[in-house]
Each structure stands twice: as structure tokens, then as C-alpha cells.
Design a protein around this motif. Structure first.
Motif, PDB file in Angstrom:
ATOM      1  N   PRO A   2      16.948 -59.609  49.074  1.00  0.00           N
ATOM      2  CA  PRO A   2      15.967 -58.666  49.633  1.00  0.00           C
ATOM      3  C   PRO A   2      15.483 -57.645  48.604  1.00  0.00           C
ATOM      4  CG  PRO A   2      17.734 -59.013  51.203  1.00  0.00           C
ATOM      5  CD  PRO A   2      18.142 -59.726  49.940  1.00  0.00           C
ATOM      6  N   VAL A   3      14.191 -57.388  48.625  1.00  0.00           N
ATOM      7  CA  VAL A   3      13.592 -56.417  47.699  1.00  0.00           C
ATOM      8  C   VAL A   3      12.647 -55.499  48.476  1.00  0.00           C
ATOM      9  CG1 VAL A   3      13.728 -57.812  45.600  1.00  0.00           C
ATOM     10  CG2 VAL A   3      11.748 -58.070  47.112  1.00  0.00           C
ATOM     11  N   ALA A   4      12.417 -54.321  47.910  1.00  0.00           N
ATOM     12  CA  ALA A   4      11.440 -53.381  48.482  1.00  0.00           C
ATOM     13  C   ALA A   4      10.355 -53.171  47.432  1.00  0.00           C
ATOM     14  CB  ALA A   4      12.115 -52.064  48.837  1.00  0.00           C
ATOM     15  N   TRP A   5       9.224 -53.846  47.631  1.00  0.00           N
ATOM     16  CA  TRP A   5       8.110 -53.705  46.689  1.00  0.00           C
ATOM     17  C   TRP A   5       7.355 -52.407  46.979  1.00  0.00           C
ATOM     18  CZ3 TRP A   5       7.213 -55.780  42.231  1.00  0.00           C
ATOM     19  CH2 TRP A   5       7.661 -57.069  41.929  1.00  0.00           C
ATOM     20  N   VAL A   6       7.163 -51.588  45.938  1.00  0.00           N
ATOM     21  CA  VAL A   6       6.427 -50.323  46.090  1.00  0.00           C
ATOM     22  C   VAL A   6       5.049 -50.487  45.449  1.00  0.00           C
ATOM     23  CG1 VAL A   6       6.455 -47.827  45.728  1.00  0.00           C
ATOM     24  CG2 VAL A   6       8.625 -49.080  45.858  1.00  0.00           C
ATOM     25  N   MET A   7       4.015 -50.242  46.241  1.00  0.00           N
ATOM     26  CA  MET A   7       2.633 -50.316  45.752  1.00  0.00           C
ATOM     27  C   MET A   7       2.044 -48.907  45.784  1.00  0.00           C
ATOM     28  SD  MET A   7       2.164 -53.471  45.074  1.00  0.00           S
ATOM     29  CE  MET A   7       3.522 -54.650  45.160  1.00  0.00           C
ATOM     30  N   GLY A   8       1.512 -48.462  44.635  1.00  0.00           N
ATOM     31  CA  GLY A   8       1.106 -47.058  44.518  1.00  0.00           C
ATOM     32  C   GLY A   8      -0.360 -46.809  44.773  1.00  0.00           C
ATOM     33  N   SER A   9      -0.665 -45.542  44.954  1.00  0.00           N
ATOM     34  CA  SER A   9      -2.027 -45.094  45.200  1.00  0.00           C
ATOM     35  C   SER A   9      -2.938 -45.470  44.033  1.00  0.00           C
ATOM     36  CB  SER A   9      -2.010 -43.580  45.390  1.00  0.00           C
ATOM     37  OG  SER A   9      -2.837 -42.937  44.479  1.00  0.00           O
TER      38      SER A   9
END
Length: 274
Positions: free
Chosen positions: A221-228
Motif C-alpha cells: 500500500p502507498v499514499a500518492w501525494v499530488m500537489g497544487s
């Protein structure tokens, strides 16, 4: 079958619909206060046909002459007979829809529990997650939701400052993906760091780690962070995340955030399938 008629823009339900359509914080407050979102257009209504959360349908005399619309209305009524159906005067549709020649069909949908649950009451969120950090463009947010659903990522968290996940524009861009997702919004960086159990992977052009060199990390499991689009990913999250870059032609400065999300999520899916 005779449906209740709405002929005046002073009608309380019509006024409520206009509030739900509002952009920015005004619309978000109205949607959260009423616990409802407005589904506009035949595709979105068809997506939720048979869902008991779709408690109100809005159409017109013109709309009911359209085979697709009348089929959706009567099919939904058959499964959910308590649904209220209102027939709007055709002139009111022009005030309601900013889409030219839009089909005369809309619905009021109860927001799911995950959306109305305050972040502080969630102590732990396990499994894959997509985290949206202050992405303000509704089209990008909706595209990412659609991509997340297509790639099998069902949990999405929007940090405070994101476009509202249930706004009309995000719903349209999501093309029905909302029904497949557990959506959380209004989270802070701290709430992300304390509740999300998967390691954070932050998509950022400056990172030395190349997306296509990730192997084992993507199998769990991963938590992908997509930024502004303008500000990127906040410092608090970057400090706890592994930065990951997507290799692109050096003559191109960067990728659109929804494109970057698609590449990262489908690479995760590809690694797991291989």
C-alpha cells in the motif's frame, strides 16, 4: 405519471439547487450543510440510477420526451419508488444549466458518510490512498478522481484548499467515478500524517528517485501525494514523504497534475500486475 411542477425561480427547491451549484466556498458550505450534491446531465444521473441516495430527480416536459431521460427516471422510480420527481418549466432550465443544449435532467444526491465524517474522528486510514494537496482546478481534480477509480485506488483525501470534490465541475470531470470512491475532504497536513498508515510518495519534478526505478515500494500500500499546480506539495508532507519524479524530455518543464497522477497510479497498477 404526473410530477410536481416548478414554475417560479422563487420556488424554495429551485433556490436550494442554485445554492448547490454555487462555486467556491459558498457552494461548498451549501452542499455540506444540506448533505446533498447536484448531479447535472444524463450521464451522471444514469450512474446513480438505483442508488437510494438519489432521492430527488428534476426534469421537464422536453426532458421526458427524450428516451434516455425518461428511461432513467422510470427505471430509478421502479427501484426507488420513494424518489420525488419535479418537472421544471423549460425557461427555468436555462437559468439552471450553464451547458448549452444540456439534456433536461438532474438529481439531488445524498453525500456519502465518508464525506460527512469529520477527519478528527478517523484515527487510522489503511491501504492505498490518493492525497490531493490544494489542487484548485476542478477539471484536474475530477480527472484525478476518474483516474484513481480506473487504477483501483478507492480512497481519496482532499486537503483543505482543494476544489470541492462534489462541486458541479468536479462531478462532471469525474464522469461518475465518485460512486466508486471513498472520498474524504477538509483534512489538514497533521491529520494526514497521523491517520494514513501507508508510506507517502510525493510526485515532484525535483526528486532524484525515478518513478520507474520503484519496485518493492509499489507492491505494498502507498499514499500518492499530488500537489497544487502553483505551490507544489506542502513542506510538512514533503518532510515525511519520499519524492518521486517522472522522467520527461528536459525541454518540457513539467506535466499537468492530472497527467502526473495518471502516470503514477497506472505504474503502481502495472507493477502489481506484473
Amino acid at each position: 405519471m404526473n410530477f410536481d411542477l416548478i414554475t417560479s425561480k422563487e420556488n424554495p427547491l429551485f433556490k436550494e439547487i442554485r445554492l448547490l451549484q454555487a462555486t467556491g466556498s459558498k457552494g461548498q458550505k451549501a452542499r455540506m450543510a444540506s448533505g446533498q450534491a447536484l448531479l447535472e446531465g444524463i450521464h451522471l444521473v444514469q450512474t446513480w440510477v438505483g442508488d437510494p441516495g438519489l432521492k430527488t430527480l428534476l426534469t421537464s416536459e422536453i426532458g421526458l420526451k427524450n428516451i434516455e431521460i425518461s428511461q432513467a427516471v422510470y427505471e430509478h422510480l421502479e427501484i426507488c419508488p420513494a424518489t420525488k420527481v419535479f418537472q421544471l418549466d423549460s425557461v427555468l432550465w436555462d437559468l439552471l444549466s450553464d451547458l448549452v443544449n444540456a439534456p433536461h435532467i438532474a438529481g439531488l444526491l445524498e453525500l456519502p458518510k465518508s464525506c460527512l465524517t469529520p477527519p478528527q474522528s478517523i484515527s487510522s486510514l489503511d491501504g492505498d490512498v490518493v492525497i490531493l494537496d490544494r489542487i484548485q482546478d476542478a477539471g484536474n481534480v475530477g480527472s484525478i478522481l476518474r483516474t484513481a477509480a480506473a487504477a483501483g485506488f478507492t480512497q481519496v483525501i482532499a486537503l483543505t484548499g482543494c476544489a470541492h470534490l462534489w462541486s458541479s465541475k468536479v462531478l462532471r470531470a469525474g464522469m461518475g467515478a465518485h460512486r466508486l470512491l471513498d472520498l474524504h475532504e477538509g483534512w489538514s497536513n497533521q491529520q494526514i500524517l497521523s491517520a494514513v498508515t501507508a508510506p507517502l510518495l510525493a510526485a515532484t519534478a525535483e526528486a532524484k528517485q525515478n518513478l520507474f526505478s520503484l519496485k518493492q515500494e509499489l507492491l505494498h500500500p502507498v499514499a500518492w501525494v499530488m500537489g497544487s499546480e502553483g505551490q507544489g506539495i506542502s513542506e510538512d508532507l514533503m518532510a515525511q514523504a519520499k519524492g518521486v519524479s517522472i522522467p520527461i524530455d528536459p525541454r518540457v518543464e513539467s506535466l499537468n497534475v492530472s497527467t502526473a497522477a495518471a502516470v503514477c497510479l497506472f505504474e503502481t497498477m502495472r507493477m502489481r500486475r506484473s
